[in-house]
Design a protein around this motif. Structure first.
Motif, PDB file in Angstrom:
ATOM      1  N   ALA A  22       0.842  -1.197   0.000  1.00 54.67           N
ATOM      2  CA  ALA A  22       0.000   0.000   0.000  1.00 54.67           C
ATOM      3  C   ALA A  22       0.879   1.249   0.000  1.00 54.67           C
ATOM      4  N   GLY A  23       1.965   1.208   0.771  1.00 53.73           N
ATOM      5  CA  GLY A  23       2.894   2.329   0.810  1.00 53.73           C
ATOM      6  C   GLY A  23       3.537   2.595  -0.539  1.00 53.73           C
ATOM      7  N   LEU A  24       3.890   1.533  -1.252  1.00 54.14           N
ATOM      8  CA  LEU A  24       4.480   1.681  -2.576  1.00 54.14           C
ATOM      9  C   LEU A  24       3.501   2.298  -3.571  1.00 54.14           C
ATOM     10  N   LEU A  25       2.217   2.163  -3.271  1.00 55.16           N
ATOM     11  CA  LEU A  25       1.172   2.745  -4.134  1.00 55.16           C
ATOM     12  C   LEU A  25       0.777   4.154  -3.684  1.00 55.16           C
ATOM     13  N   GLY A  26       1.496   4.671  -2.683  1.00 62.81           N
ATOM     14  CA  GLY A  26       1.211   6.024  -2.216  1.00 62.81           C
ATOM     15  C   GLY A  26       0.091   6.113  -1.206  1.00 62.81           C
ATOM     16  N   LYS A  27      -0.297   4.987  -0.634  1.00 63.08           N
ATOM     17  CA  LYS A  27      -1.369   4.967   0.357  1.00 63.08           C
ATOM     18  C   LYS A  27      -0.788   5.050   1.767  1.00 63.08           C
ATOM     19  N   LYS A  28      -1.637   5.397   2.707  1.00 63.63           N
ATOM     20  CA  LYS A  28      -1.235   5.527   4.114  1.00 63.63           C
ATOM     21  C   LYS A  28      -2.037   4.530   4.941  1.00 63.63           C
ATOM     22  N   THR A  29      -1.339   3.625   5.627  1.00 62.93           N
ATOM     23  CA  THR A  29      -2.027   2.639   6.453  1.00 62.93           C
ATOM     24  C   THR A  29      -1.541   2.703   7.894  1.00 62.93           C
ATOM     25  N   LEU A  30      -2.370   2.168   8.767  1.00 65.07           N
ATOM     26  CA  LEU A  30      -2.020   1.996  10.175  1.00 65.07           C
ATOM     27  C   LEU A  30      -2.113   0.511  10.478  1.00 65.07           C
ATOM     28  N   VAL A  31      -1.026  -0.073  10.978  1.00 68.28           N
ATOM     29  CA  VAL A  31      -1.009  -1.480  11.354  1.00 68.28           C
ATOM     30  C   VAL A  31      -1.109  -1.584  12.869  1.00 68.28           C
ATOM     31  N   LEU A  32      -2.048  -2.384  13.340  1.00 62.24           N
ATOM     32  CA  LEU A  32      -2.247  -2.593  14.772  1.00 62.24           C
ATOM     33  C   LEU A  32      -1.774  -3.995  15.139  1.00 62.24           C
ATOM     34  N   GLU A  33      -0.830  -4.091  16.063  1.00 60.99           N
ATOM     35  CA  GLU A  33      -0.237  -5.376  16.441  1.00 60.99           C
ATOM     36  C   GLU A  33      -0.251  -5.539  17.956  1.00 60.99           C
ATOM     37  N   ARG A  34      -0.758  -6.653  18.424  1.00 58.00           N
ATOM     38  CA  ARG A  34      -0.881  -6.872  19.865  1.00 58.00           C
ATOM     39  C   ARG A  34       0.448  -7.207  20.530  1.00 58.00           C
TER      40      ARG A  34
END
Length: 398
Positions: A22-34
Motif C-alpha cells: 500500500a505504501g508503494l502505491l502512495g497509500k497511508k495505512t495503520l497497522v495494529l499489532e498486539r
C-alpha cells in the motif's frame, strides 16, 4: 482517523506485505499489532531461518473447500514476484534447501521482517505495537474499532479494514480467533477449524512402542486415500512428528488410519528374494539392519520374526515382513493441538470473499487474508507465499 486509507489488524506476513505494498502505491495505512514487535511468527519460522516461499507453489499444495480460489490471487503475485521483492527491497538472496523450499541465504528470519519495517518506514506507514483490537463493528459507511492501548480503550474509525490477524496456532505469539469471531458475528460462513501441520499422538497399547523409538528418524512415505508425502518421520515419546507426519496431519481426522511405507526407496520382497538366492544365511533382522538403526530393528521384533534366517522364512512370514515395513498402519489418538501446530485448517469460507481482491462480498471495505481464511498450505513455504500474495492483492484494492 480519516488520514488513513486503511487500518490493518495484525503485523504478520499478510499484514506487513499489505502495508508495504500500500505504501508503494502512495497509500497511508495503520497497522495494529498486539505483540511488542512485528512479525513474531515469521521470526520463529523454520527454526528462525524462515522458509519464505516454495519454488513449486500451485493450488495443489493447499487444503481448502475451494483451492482453485487461489488462482486469481496467485495470478497477481507469483513466486518470482516474492523472490524479486526480497531481492530488491531487502537485498535477500534465496537458497533452495529441499523440495523447492527457499530460505534467505543469511538463514536469518529477521532479515525478512526488516525488509518490511524498513519499507514501511520509507513510505510513511504507521504501526502501533502492544495494541489489542477488541471489537470491529460496522457504521453507515465506515468501520469502528475499539482498541486497548497503554491500558486505555480508544476508538478508531476507518473506511477500510484488513483482517490479517492470523488463526489459532501458537497462542503465546498472540494467536486468536478474533477474525473468525468478527466474521461469524457479521453472519459470514466459517469452515470448521482444526490444527494442521501438527504432530500426532498415540495412546493405548501402542504408546510404549512409539515411545521406545523416541528420537529416531526414518525416511518414509506416509499416505492415505487422499494424499501421499515422502519425507522424514520422527518418533517421539508421545507419538509421531517430522515433515511427512506434519503434512499428512492436514488431511487426517480423528478416528482415521493412515499408512507408512518405512522403506519407500526399496522393494523388500525383492531384497528377500535376492537374499534367498545368495543362500539366505542372514536373519531378517540382519537384513533390516542394512536399512534401519539397531534400535528400530529391535523395536520391530514386536511384529516380525527378526531372528529367523531368510532361508527358513515361510511365505506367510515373508509377506508379514513386507507388509509391516511397506504398509505400517497408524491410528493416532489425536494431535498436539494449536500450540504445536504450524497453521490452522479451515477458517473464513472463500465463498464470502471476492477472489481477486479478498474483499468481503457482503461488506465493502472489509478484507480478509492469511491464516484466517480457509486456505491452508503444505509445509515448506507455501503458507508464506499465500500470505504475501494475499497482502499484495488487498493492497491493490485499497
Amino acid at each position: 482517523m480519516n488520514n488513513y486509507d486503511a487500518i490493518i489488524i495484525g503485523a504478520g506476513a499478510c499484514g506487513l506485505m499489505c502495508a508495504a505494498q500500500a505504501g508503494l502505491l502512495g497509500k497511508k495505512t495503520l497497522v495494529l499489532e498486539r505483540n511488542d514487535k512485528p512479525g513474531a511468527k515469521i521470526l520463529i519460522s523454520g527454526g528462525g531461518r524462515c522458509n519464505y516461499t516454495n519454488l513449486h507453489t500451485s493450488t495443489d499444495n493447499f487444503v481448502s473447500e475451494n483451492p482453485k480460489f487461489l488462482n486469481a490471487v496467485f495470478a497477481q503475485w507469483t513466486v518470482e514476484d516474492t523472490i524479486s521483492f526480497f531481492e530488491n527491497f531487502g537485498q535477500i538472496k534465496g537458497q533452495e534447501k529441499t523440495l523447492g523450499q527457499l530460505f534467505p541465504i543469511s538463514n536469518k528470519a529477521k532479515d525478512i521482517v526488516s525488509t518490511f519495517t524498513q519499507l514501511m518506514y520509507d513510505t510513511g506507514q504507521d504501526i502501533w505495537l502492544n495494541t489489542l483490537v477488541k471489537e470491529v463493528r460496522q457504521s453507515d459507511t465506515e468501520y469502528i474499532l475499539t482498541i486497548e492501548r497503554d491500558g486505555r480503550l480508544e476508538t478508531l474509525v476507518a473506511a477500510k479494514i484488513v483482517f490479517a490477524s492470523g488463526g489459532l496456532p501458537v497462542a503465546k505469539l498472540g494467536a486468536s480467533d478474533f477474525a473468525l469471531r468478527t466474521a461469524r458475528a457479521l453472519g459470514m460462513e466459517i469452515v470448521p477449524t482444526a490444527p494442521a501441520l501438527v504432530p500426532l499422538t498415540i495412546t493405548g497399547k501402542e504408546a510404549d512402542w512409539y515411545a521406545s523409538l523416541s528420537g529416531n528418524s526414518v525416511y518414509a512415505r506416509v499416505y492415505n486415500d487422499k494424499i501421499s508425502f515422502e519425507e522424514n518421520i520422527l518418533f517421539t515419546h508421545w507419538g509421531l512428528s517430522g515433515p511427512a507426519v506434519l503434512q499428512i496431519s492436514s488431511y487426517w481426522k480423528a478416528g482415521e488410519v493412515f499408512t507408512m511405507d518405512l522403506l519407500p526407496r526399496f522393494k523388500l520382497g525383492e531384497l528377500i528374494t535376492e537374499e534367498r538366492s545368495a543362500g539366505g544365511k542372514r536373519t531378517v533382522g540382519q537384513l533390516l539392519q542394512g536399512y534401519f538403526t539397531k534400535k528400530m530393528v529391535e523395536a520391530l521384533t514386536r511384529f516380525l520374526p527378526v531372528d529367523v534366517k531368510i532361508a527358513s522364512l515361510s511365505k506367510a512370514d515373508a509377506n508379514l515382513v513386507v507388509d509391516t515395513i511397506h504398509k505400517f498402519k497408524v491410528k493416532p489418538a489425536g494431535d498436539k493441538g494449536y500450540d504445536k501446530a504450524e497453521v490452522m485448517r479451515g477458517g473464513l469460507s472463500t465463498a464470502e470473499l471476492h477472489p481477486k481482491t479478498l474483499e468481503a462480498k457482503k461488506y465493502p471495505g472489509l478484507y480478509f487474508g492469511g491464516e484466517a481464511v480457509d486456505i491452508t498450505g503444505w509445509l515448506g513455504g507455501y503458507n508464506f507465499q499465500w500470505a504475501w500474495a494475499a497482502g499484495y492483492a488487498i493492497a491493490q484494492d485499497i
